[in-house]
Design an enzyme around this catalytic site. Sequence first.
Site, PDB file in Angstrom:
ATOM      1  N   HIS A 205       0.869  -1.183   0.000  1.00 36.08           N
ATOM      2  CA  HIS A 205       0.000   0.000   0.000  1.00 36.08           C
ATOM      3  C   HIS A 205       0.906   1.235   0.000  1.00 36.08           C
ATOM      4  O   HIS A 205       1.545   1.541   1.011  1.00 36.08           O
ATOM      5  CB  HIS A 205      -0.885  -0.035   1.249  1.00 36.08           C
ATOM      6  CG  HIS A 205      -1.795   1.133   1.415  1.00 36.08           C
ATOM      7  ND1 HIS A 205      -3.167   1.032   1.260  1.00 36.08           N
ATOM      8  CD2 HIS A 205      -1.567   2.423   1.745  1.00 36.08           C
ATOM      9  CE1 HIS A 205      -3.724   2.208   1.491  1.00 36.08           C
ATOM     10  NE2 HIS A 205      -2.769   3.074   1.788  1.00 36.08           N
ATOM     11  N   CYS A 238      -3.895  10.034   4.833  1.00 31.46           N
ATOM     12  CA  CYS A 238      -4.256   9.867   6.237  1.00 31.46           C
ATOM     13  C   CYS A 238      -4.592  11.211   6.862  1.00 31.46           C
ATOM     14  O   CYS A 238      -3.776  12.144   6.809  1.00 31.46           O
ATOM     15  CB  CYS A 238      -3.090   9.208   6.995  1.00 31.46           C
ATOM     16  SG  CYS A 238      -3.359   9.067   8.770  1.00 31.46           S
ATOM     17  N   ASN A 247      -3.024   8.204  -2.466  1.00 28.36           N
ATOM     18  CA  ASN A 247      -2.476   6.882  -2.747  1.00 28.36           C
ATOM     19  C   ASN A 247      -1.989   6.823  -4.191  1.00 28.36           C
ATOM     20  O   ASN A 247      -2.307   7.682  -5.010  1.00 28.36           O
ATOM     21  CB  ASN A 247      -3.559   5.814  -2.573  1.00 28.36           C
ATOM     22  CG  ASN A 247      -4.109   5.760  -1.178  1.00 28.36           C
ATOM     23  OD1 ASN A 247      -4.587   6.747  -0.636  1.00 28.36           O
ATOM     24  ND2 ASN A 247      -4.064   4.593  -0.566  1.00 28.36           N
TER      25      ASN A 247
END
Length: 311
Positions: A205, A238, A247
Amino acid sequence: MSKRLYIQEVATRDGFQIESNFVPTADKIALIDRLSDTGLAKIEVTSFTSPKAIPNLRDAEEVMRGIRRVPGVEYTVLVPNVKGCERALSCQVDEINLVMSASDTHGLANLRMTPEQSLVQFREIIEVSRGSSVFVNASLSTTFGCPFEGEVPEQRVYELVARLLDIGVQGITLCDTTGMADPAQVERICREVLKRWPRTQFTAHFHNTRGMGLANALAALNAGIDRFDASLGGLGGCPYAPGASGNICTEDLVHMFQRMGMETGVDLDLLLQCASSLPDLVGHEVPGAVLKAGKSDRRYPKPKWIQEATA
């Protein structure tokens, strides 16, 4: 290079959670239904967290119960505590994703818990889920570095992975929470975890905060990782990590892998159609590159003067 890769979409959880505007429930469901038809292996639908903590995902039950389930697609949700687990199980999810940090400071900032406290809570959640068919995954934030503490010792990462597996976690996601990873570090850590735990399902990730997201994904691939989280349009970040940004972009990642001859199972054209709806949904442009430039096999008309000169 024909190894099958598994692309796992996180935009409707990781992406929407940080947006300034609430995406209407019906629009979330419609997007997930469209994503389900693209060939993605897994979709992280939402988070069963407190609406006060993440108001953008306050409609978790409605979304999870409203989506159309497509055979072959796994539907996962983030679960922060026992109450969230009970809510998720009532919606017949395929997987629960638990989140903890590899660093004390980020754990306290993001979850108000140290890694040790997270492990205690995970045991309680796993006990609640026992007897169901739900798969239990744990995402280890700041695996590759903490925005508060800096370097996270690799040995600490391996120790936490071992402890997670010991308490009953079935899959582990290695998370580059704020884009601090570099390809050499990624390949080293990924090779080591696969060597130590070859039967465990590991996912990579990455965030593209410093422009190394796809390079890190390639490094993880070279190490043997075959599961990748990504976010449509490059959304995400986040809420409790300074400097966090989106991302790696799902359509950019799929485009890269497919150009390399890798099998992803994803229909890139359908995925790009989904991505094209994002600016209207979130109210701003999105970072995805392939959406703007087109696939690399796109061709443009020759300039008129060249056509005339070669006629």
